[in-house]
Scaffold this motif. Structure first.
Motif, PDB file in Angstrom:
ATOM      1  N   ALA A   1      -2.535   0.871  -4.176  1.00  0.00           N
ATOM      2  CA  ALA A   1      -2.088  -0.467  -3.783  1.00  0.00           C
ATOM      3  C   ALA A   1      -1.583  -1.180  -5.020  1.00  0.00           C
ATOM      4  O   ALA A   1      -1.997  -0.882  -6.146  1.00  0.00           O
ATOM      5  CB  ALA A   1      -3.235  -1.234  -3.154  1.00  0.00           C
TER       6      ALA A   1
ATOM      7  N   VAL B   1      -9.377  -1.774  -5.899  1.00  0.00           N
ATOM      8  CA  VAL B   1      -8.021  -1.995  -5.381  1.00  0.00           C
ATOM      9  C   VAL B   1      -7.363  -3.241  -5.982  1.00  0.00           C
ATOM     10  O   VAL B   1      -6.148  -3.395  -5.901  1.00  0.00           O
ATOM     11  CB  VAL B   1      -8.052  -2.096  -3.832  1.00  0.00           C
ATOM     12  CG1 VAL B   1      -8.481  -3.481  -3.353  1.00  0.00           C
ATOM     13  CG2 VAL B   1      -6.704  -1.738  -3.233  1.00  0.00           C
TER      14      VAL B   1
ATOM     15  N   LEU C   1      -5.665  -7.680  -0.692  1.00  0.00           N
ATOM     16  CA  LEU C   1      -5.897  -6.230  -0.745  1.00  0.00           C
ATOM     17  C   LEU C   1      -7.381  -5.890  -0.684  1.00  0.00           C
ATOM     18  O   LEU C   1      -7.782  -4.923  -0.043  1.00  0.00           O
ATOM     19  CB  LEU C   1      -5.269  -5.641  -2.006  1.00  0.00           C
ATOM     20  CG  LEU C   1      -3.755  -5.403  -1.924  1.00  0.00           C
ATOM     21  CD1 LEU C   1      -3.163  -5.155  -3.300  1.00  0.00           C
ATOM     22  CD2 LEU C   1      -3.440  -4.235  -0.993  1.00  0.00           C
TER      23      LEU C   1
ATOM     24  N   ARG D   1      -9.635  -3.348   2.277  1.00  0.00           N
ATOM     25  CA  ARG D   1     -10.422  -2.145   2.019  1.00  0.00           C
ATOM     26  C   ARG D   1     -11.914  -2.331   2.275  1.00  0.00           C
ATOM     27  O   ARG D   1     -12.696  -1.417   2.068  1.00  0.00           O
ATOM     28  CB  ARG D   1     -10.245  -1.700   0.559  1.00  0.00           C
ATOM     29  CG  ARG D   1      -8.831  -1.449   0.126  1.00  0.00           C
ATOM     30  CD  ARG D   1      -8.104  -0.423   0.965  1.00  0.00           C
ATOM     31  NE  ARG D   1      -8.652   0.914   0.881  1.00  0.00           N
ATOM     32  CZ  ARG D   1      -8.298   1.810  -0.019  1.00  0.00           C
ATOM     33  NH1 ARG D   1      -7.390   1.514  -0.919  1.00  0.00           N
ATOM     34  NH2 ARG D   1      -8.826   3.011  -0.021  1.00  0.00           N
TER      35      ARG D   1
ATOM     36  N   VAL E   1       0.866  -1.182   0.000  1.00  0.00           N
ATOM     37  CA  VAL E   1       0.000   0.000   0.000  1.00  0.00           C
ATOM     38  C   VAL E   1       0.899   1.227   0.000  1.00  0.00           C
ATOM     39  O   VAL E   1       1.911   1.256   0.701  1.00  0.00           O
ATOM     40  CB  VAL E   1      -0.912  -0.001   1.255  1.00  0.00           C
ATOM     41  CG1 VAL E   1      -1.820   1.226   1.254  1.00  0.00           C
ATOM     42  CG2 VAL E   1      -1.735  -1.272   1.305  1.00  0.00           C
TER      43      VAL E   1
ATOM     44  N   LEU F   1      -4.850   6.683  -1.411  1.00  0.00           N
ATOM     45  CA  LEU F   1      -4.065   5.485  -1.107  1.00  0.00           C
ATOM     46  C   LEU F   1      -4.083   4.582  -2.330  1.00  0.00           C
ATOM     47  O   LEU F   1      -5.139   4.285  -2.877  1.00  0.00           O
ATOM     48  CB  LEU F   1      -4.667   4.738   0.091  1.00  0.00           C
ATOM     49  CG  LEU F   1      -4.315   5.262   1.479  1.00  0.00           C
ATOM     50  CD1 LEU F   1      -5.080   4.486   2.532  1.00  0.00           C
ATOM     51  CD2 LEU F   1      -2.810   5.177   1.749  1.00  0.00           C
TER      52      LEU F   1
END
Ligand code: SF4
Ligand code: SF4
Ligand code: FES
Length: 256
Positions: A78, A136, A170, A174, A67, A76
């Motif tokens: 990733a 993501v 990931l 999130r 990240v 943010l």
């Protein structure tokens, strides 16, 4: 680690190569690294040694979820450390493990219906359709759609949609519903592969041929060879052409 390996890991490019160095921040600490490296190689260049969070180095195993944020950007990001190239002033941290719920079950005891997934992962229904998981995913899996299909009981389509998942975790990191999407998808693929998909006739024939000893002689010939002999067989084998017909077979069929 051997001395030779240490030397190789710590090799730094010579100044004469004229490689531009850029600053990155790993867990808050600044390092200068060559701008051409992936995050994984840049971290190794900076002196980190991976004992977790690194596997295939080829974007397949899902061990290197990372990240990061860029200076001046609130967002943010990733990605996979082995695939993502560093950028100046990147602030990053690795996520080698995510403590997602993973159901325990005996495969032979579960059925082929969607209720099996509902029982083992009731949190499936906590999805609020925010789509953060899809956004993501470094593999482009339509994660939210896959979860929606499972809620509708469509295991076959969900298994197909999640085929490229590399279990990096990931999506779960999130998820506001706290779903372990990749473990749920894996169960769907297991149920589909073992209990729903039609049996492949040619696979059954191949397994029967193995059981009947069709390959025993060639296997014992190979097992009796030394390394040099095995290398020769491997290197001299007839390769299937890139545009071969579907029913292509090599001229020498003794190892078939
Ligand atoms: S679906 Fe989730 S675990 Fe699978 S590759 Fe995408 S982000 Fe990673
Ligand atoms: S991140 Fe979680 S809550 Fe949001 S769509 Fe994906 S599974 Fe649903
Ligand atoms: S090390 Fe396997 S995906 Fe990056």
């Amino acid at each position: 680690m051997s001395a030779a390996k240490k030397t190789r890991t710590n090799v730094k490019p010579k100044k004469t190569l004229d490689i531009k160095m850029i600053p990155i921040f790993v867990m808050g600490k600044r390092y200068e690294v060559p701008e051409t490296l992936t995050i994984m190689k840049a971290m190794e260049y900076a002196g980190f040694k991976f004992i977790r969070g690194c596997g295939c180095r080829g974007g397949i195993c899902g061990a290197c979820a990372t990240v990061y944020r860029k200076a001046g950007d609130y967002k943010l990001y990733a990605g996979l450390a082995c695939q993502t190239v560093v950028e100046p002033n990147m602030y990053l941290t690795q996520m080698p493990f995510y403590p997602a719920n993973r159901a325990t079950y005996k495969y032979s005891d579960i059925g082929a219906g969607p209720e099996e997934i509902f029982k083992l992962y009731p949190e499936l229904f906590r999805c609020v359709a925010c789509n953060a998981c899809t956004k993501v995913c470094p593999m482009g899996v339509e994660v939210m759609d896959m979860i929606a299909l499972l809620k509708q009981g469509n295991i076959a389509r969900a298994a197909e949609l999640s085929f490229s998942c590399i279990q990096c975790g990931l999506c779960t990191s999130r998820c506001m519903g706290e779903l372990p999407q990749y473990h749920i998808a894996q169960l769907a693929r297991r149920i589909y592969g073992g209990k729903i998909a039609p049996r492949a006739k040619h696979l059954g024939e191949a397994v029967a041929a193995v059981r009947e000893g069709k390959y025993d002689q060639c296997l014992s010939t190979l097992a009796g060879m030394d390394e040099k002999g095995l290398r020769k067989v491997y290197q001299e084998r007839e390769m299937e052409p890139a545009m071969a017909d579907e029913d292509w077979v090599p001229a020498d069929t003794k190892f078939l």
